[in-house]
Design a protein around this motif. Structure first.
Motif, PDB file in Angstrom:
ATOM      1  N   GLN A  98     -28.647-119.554  38.083  1.00 48.21           N
ATOM      2  CA  GLN A  98     -28.153-120.922  38.240  1.00 48.21           C
ATOM      3  C   GLN A  98     -27.969-121.622  36.897  1.00 48.21           C
ATOM      4  O   GLN A  98     -27.560-122.785  36.859  1.00 48.21           O
ATOM      5  N   HIS A  99     -28.304-120.938  35.808  1.00 53.80           N
ATOM      6  CA  HIS A  99     -28.129-121.454  34.445  1.00 53.80           C
ATOM      7  C   HIS A  99     -28.950-122.712  34.187  1.00 53.80           C
ATOM      8  O   HIS A  99     -28.471-123.668  33.572  1.00 53.80           O
ATOM      9  N   LEU A 100     -30.197-122.682  34.664  1.00 54.07           N
ATOM     10  CA  LEU A 100     -31.132-123.768  34.414  1.00 54.07           C
ATOM     11  C   LEU A 100     -32.095-123.370  33.298  1.00 54.07           C
ATOM     12  O   LEU A 100     -32.058-122.236  32.808  1.00 54.07           O
ATOM     13  N   ASN A 101     -32.955-124.292  32.908  1.00 55.09           N
ATOM     14  CA  ASN A 101     -33.885-124.056  31.810  1.00 55.09           C
ATOM     15  C   ASN A 101     -35.326-124.212  32.288  1.00 55.09           C
ATOM     16  O   ASN A 101     -35.584-124.770  33.356  1.00 55.09           O
ATOM     17  N   VAL A 102     -36.264-123.733  31.453  1.00 55.55           N
ATOM     18  CA  VAL A 102     -37.692-123.909  31.717  1.00 55.55           C
ATOM     19  C   VAL A 102     -38.343-124.446  30.449  1.00 55.55           C
ATOM     20  O   VAL A 102     -38.172-123.867  29.367  1.00 55.55           O
ATOM     21  N   LEU A 103     -39.078-125.548  30.585  1.00 59.21           N
ATOM     22  CA  LEU A 103     -39.769-126.166  29.463  1.00 59.21           C
ATOM     23  C   LEU A 103     -41.269-126.025  29.701  1.00 59.21           C
ATOM     24  O   LEU A 103     -41.785-126.483  30.727  1.00 59.21           O
ATOM     25  N   ILE A 104     -41.954-125.376  28.763  1.00 58.19           N
ATOM     26  CA  ILE A 104     -43.394-125.132  28.894  1.00 58.19           C
ATOM     27  C   ILE A 104     -44.109-125.895  27.789  1.00 58.19           C
ATOM     28  O   ILE A 104     -43.884-125.636  26.600  1.00 58.19           O
ATOM     29  N   THR A 105     -44.959-126.838  28.161  1.00 58.52           N
ATOM     30  CA  THR A 105     -45.638-127.672  27.180  1.00 58.52           C
ATOM     31  C   THR A 105     -47.147-127.620  27.403  1.00 58.52           C
ATOM     32  O   THR A 105     -47.629-127.260  28.482  1.00 58.52           O
ATOM     33  N   LYS A 192     -24.121-122.454  31.414  1.00 55.18           N
ATOM     34  CA  LYS A 192     -23.606-121.082  31.349  1.00 55.18           C
ATOM     35  C   LYS A 192     -24.729-120.058  31.258  1.00 55.18           C
ATOM     36  O   LYS A 192     -24.626-118.974  31.827  1.00 55.18           O
ATOM     37  N   LYS A 193     -25.788-120.388  30.527  1.00 51.93           N
ATOM     38  CA  LYS A 193     -26.920-119.489  30.338  1.00 51.93           C
ATOM     39  C   LYS A 193     -28.213-120.292  30.431  1.00 51.93           C
ATOM     40  O   LYS A 193     -28.188-121.518  30.562  1.00 51.93           O
ATOM     41  N   SER A 194     -29.351-119.613  30.349  1.00 56.29           N
ATOM     42  CA  SER A 194     -30.643-120.276  30.511  1.00 56.29           C
ATOM     43  C   SER A 194     -31.495-120.168  29.253  1.00 56.29           C
ATOM     44  O   SER A 194     -31.353-119.223  28.462  1.00 56.29           O
ATOM     45  N   THR A 195     -32.390-121.139  29.096  1.00 58.69           N
ATOM     46  CA  THR A 195     -33.259-121.204  27.920  1.00 58.69           C
ATOM     47  C   THR A 195     -34.679-121.552  28.344  1.00 58.69           C
ATOM     48  O   THR A 195     -34.881-122.393  29.223  1.00 58.69           O
ATOM     49  N   ILE A 196     -35.655-120.867  27.751  1.00 53.96           N
ATOM     50  CA  ILE A 196     -37.065-121.268  27.859  1.00 53.96           C
ATOM     51  C   ILE A 196     -37.473-121.851  26.518  1.00 53.96           C
ATOM     52  O   ILE A 196     -37.208-121.254  25.467  1.00 53.96           O
ATOM     53  N   LEU A 197     -38.113-122.990  26.542  1.00 51.36           N
ATOM     54  CA  LEU A 197     -38.583-123.604  25.307  1.00 51.36           C
ATOM     55  C   LEU A 197     -40.052-123.977  25.474  1.00 51.36           C
ATOM     56  O   LEU A 197     -40.440-124.576  26.476  1.00 51.36           O
ATOM     57  N   THR A 198     -40.878-123.597  24.487  1.00 52.33           N
ATOM     58  CA  THR A 198     -42.292-123.956  24.521  1.00 52.33           C
ATOM     59  C   THR A 198     -42.596-124.935  23.396  1.00 52.33           C
ATOM     60  O   THR A 198     -41.993-124.872  22.321  1.00 52.33           O
ATOM     61  N   SER A 199     -43.539-125.842  23.658  1.00 51.27           N
ATOM     62  CA  SER A 199     -43.883-126.839  22.650  1.00 51.27           C
ATOM     63  C   SER A 199     -45.276-127.395  22.911  1.00 51.27           C
ATOM     64  O   SER A 199     -45.703-127.536  24.064  1.00 51.27           O
ATOM     65  N   GLN A 200     -45.976-127.729  21.831  1.00 51.23           N
ATOM     66  CA  GLN A 200     -47.243-128.424  21.955  1.00 51.23           C
ATOM     67  C   GLN A 200     -47.036-129.896  22.291  1.00 51.23           C
ATOM     68  O   GLN A 200     -47.953-130.569  22.777  1.00 51.23           O
ATOM     69  N   LEU A 201     -45.842-130.385  22.017  1.00 50.08           N
ATOM     70  CA  LEU A 201     -45.553-131.794  22.256  1.00 50.08           C
ATOM     71  C   LEU A 201     -45.088-132.026  23.692  1.00 50.08           C
ATOM     72  O   LEU A 201     -44.293-131.237  24.226  1.00 50.08           O
ATOM     73  N   PRO A 202     -45.528-133.110  24.331  1.00 51.42           N
ATOM     74  CA  PRO A 202     -44.967-133.472  25.638  1.00 51.42           C
ATOM     75  C   PRO A 202     -43.466-133.740  25.506  1.00 51.42           C
ATOM     76  O   PRO A 202     -42.992-134.170  24.444  1.00 51.42           O
ATOM     77  N   VAL A 203     -42.734-133.502  26.551  1.00 50.87           N
ATOM     78  CA  VAL A 203     -41.281-133.701  26.527  1.00 50.87           C
ATOM     79  C   VAL A 203     -40.936-135.125  26.101  1.00 50.87           C
ATOM     80  O   VAL A 203     -39.946-135.353  25.397  1.00 50.87           O
TER      81      VAL A 203
END
Length: 251
Positions: A98-105, A192-203
């Motif tokens: 579905q070309h969505l993303n995942v944000l892990i904080t 078009k494509k998907s991305t996972i992004l990790t961060s110590q900071l809250p969104v």
């Protein structure tokens, strides 16, 4: 036909799975009682499994995941604030198509990189093209591409990846050039494509971290609003690991 030349011919044809299965059949007397169709079927099944294994090995090697991890080893017993419903949706992997993303904080050590790697590993097993970068390494690669005058080629290669993992976002100040590069990468991938992004900071702190308000708006618009969010909490798993050898997660 003699058996050994036949095995060698299978190897020459790169039918290594069939060659291995044939050697196994020749070493097991009971197999001789099977019909030709059954024996051929076993050879083909072994070849299919061998090719799938090789394809997975190549995908994992190219992905360069930050941590060796898989979903089966994911620690869901430790209280880390994971929403089980969201985790189930993310590990289902339908969001990639579905070309969505995942944000892990979450704070350092709670398992962000491990979780991202486990999801990416599952994506490799599902035959998606995956590539992972720590953000500082991605910045280095962008600098090298600029020096070699092949930035456009590098951007195109990133745009073709089914799942791009960007680890450790926000651990250091982001220059304006890096912000522009991130915007181009995410713009190429948006819807078009998907991305996972990790961060110590809250969104909620990402906008301030990026600095330039206009670029920050554009980057977050392409990243945040079409994403699943996994917010981890709790003590560092590394500290737990020093006390107990059974801990399996790492940031």
């Amino acid at each position: 036909m003699l058996q050994q030349p036949l095995i060698q011919q299978l190897q020459t044809l790169r039918l290594r799975g069939m060659a291995s299965a044939l050697e196994h059949q020749l070493a097991v007397p009971d197999v001789a009682h099977l019909s030709f169709d059954d024996r051929l079927g076993l050879l083909i099944q072994h070849e299919v499994a061998d090719r799938a294994s090789q394809r997975l090995h190549q995908r994992l090697r190219w992905a360069r995941l930050p941590v060796s991890a898989c979903l089966e080893d994911l620690d869901t017993k430790t209280a880390r604030g994971l929403d089980r419903a969201t985790l189930a949706q993310v590990t289902d992997l339908a969001w990639i198509a579905q070309h969505l993303n995942v944000l892990i904080t979450g704070p350092t050590g709670v398992g962000k990189s491990y979780l991202a790697s486990a999801i990416a590993h599952a994506a490799c097993r599902a035959d998606f093209v995956v590539r992972a970068y720590r953000l500082p390494r991605l910045v280095d690669e962008l600098g090298k591409a600029a020096a070699m005058q092949n930035r456009s080629s590098f951007f195109r290669s990133l745009a073709r990846i089914d799942l791009l993992v960007i680890d450790d976002f926000g651990i250091a100040p982001v220059t304006e050039q890096t912000q522009r590069d991130l915007l181009e990468i995410l713009d190429d991938r948006y819807d078009k494509k998907s991305t996972i992004l990790t961060s110590q900071l809250p969104v909620e702190q990402w906008h301030a971290c990026l600095g330039d308000p206009t670029l920050a708006d554009a980057i977050l618009d392409r990243l945040v609003h079409n994403s699943y969010r996994l917010n981890l909490s709790g003590d560092s798993m590394r500290k737990r690991k020093t006390k107990s050898p059974v801990a399996v997660t790492a940031d």
